[in-house]
Design an enzyme around this catalytic site. Sequence first.
Site, short mmCIF file in Angstrom:
data_model
loop_
_atom_site.label_atom_id
_atom_site.label_comp_id
_atom_site.label_asym_id
_atom_site.label_seq_id
_atom_site.Cartn_x
_atom_site.Cartn_y
_atom_site.Cartn_z
CG ASP A 171 -109.71 16.31 -71.49
OD1 ASP A 171 -108.77 15.97 -72.21
OD2 ASP A 171 -110.30 15.51 -70.76
CB SER B 229 -104.86 6.24 -76.34
OG SER B 229 -103.89 6.27 -77.35
CD GLU C 270 -106.06 14.03 -63.39
OE1 GLU C 270 -106.50 13.94 -64.55
OE2 GLU C 270 -106.79 14.05 -62.38
#
Length: 423
Positions: A165, A32, A388
């Site tokens: 997370d 998302s 990342e």
Amino acid sequence: MSLRQAAERVLLGNWIGHSTVPSRSLYPHQWSWDSAFIAIGLRHLSPRRAQVELESLLGSQWSDGRIPHISFSPAVARDAYFPGPDFWQATTVGGVETSGIIQPPVHALAAWLTHQADEAESVRRNFLPRVYPKLVAWHTYLRTRRDLGGHGLVAIVHPWESGMDNSPAWDDALARVTPAPLDSFTRQDTNHANPTDRPTDLDYARYVQLAATYRDHQYDDATTPFEFALEDPAFNALLITSEHALADIAEYLGLDPAHHLKAAEELTHALGQLFSEDLFHARDLHTDLVPARTISGLIPLIVPGLPQAADLLATARSDHFKLGQVHLVPSYDLTGPAFERKRYWRGPSWFNTAWLVHRGLQAVGAHPDADHLKDDLLALAGRTGFAEYVDPYDGSPRGAQTFSWTAALALDLLESQNAPTQL
């Protein structure tokens, strides 16, 4: 090859026909908030493709308005990622398999920026009139179904919903959760990334249990007994920013933007409840403000007219985050007891949060800080092959390589003042 060409190559390589995967190996579906950041970069490469990216994501929207954090691709093996579609057991009315949780609402901002990249193409495709009601439904879900504390703020019910997370901010809340048995699931992430960079097995077992409990209560926010429920400053700051974007969209469409501006004002006022001394903190609805200092507490710099902006700027420059002295912006307090320079969200610096802080620095007029952060982001993006995230001290690459939002946001910083190149 120029940095722009290299960024374009990553985005083209991760494009799967209707959307862009964050990483071909580690994240093989559509995520998302990744798609929102990706669209912000894609608009410089192909505004049409950026529009399709967002439209594709909105095609997985639930009837209650939520945008799930993963839209699963039927072309990918069902066990390629865990938790996969068989775990979540969630399918939209249109037949799209998704997860059941959400991620931060960057989407309206991405839609408005995408429209601005090529207004004629946006009008030709009727882009804003089609996405606006879906974005309104998304924000309505957040403000009505997720104000779990009654404080006027949105609560997250899983660490994955924050996008950050295994932030130390979640440690105490997670400790309340009885973990799922380790033999009840098989992780896939550690097959594609160094296990020392990833959440521990115990943390993952707690993530699985939280998700299973929500699933077993049919993802009903009113009846699920949430052991984990926190008001996250970054999530709410992004909602405020996106409400301002919805106001711009509404005005462009000839609609009244007043209710979006009112929502942004109310949320900005409520956000002040999370400020303590010199930083915004998450609030655990089972206890109170969480003492951990994380990047989430700096993201409200992007909120227009934020009263606490000067305090946040001082904190960003302090020994806690050392803005301008280390690479990008660390995800967690450099002096904190839980700091780990290599492990996912427990210290490493991320490109998407750096992009957000850069936007905030520009908004508050801290242009030398913003320029230094931009230069660092671009240099690291190229040097690490669009990693990342990176070690805040030496800038070494961590996590996945050729990561889509890293390429997209580098491209945005390179090209934001230039006309887009059409494919």
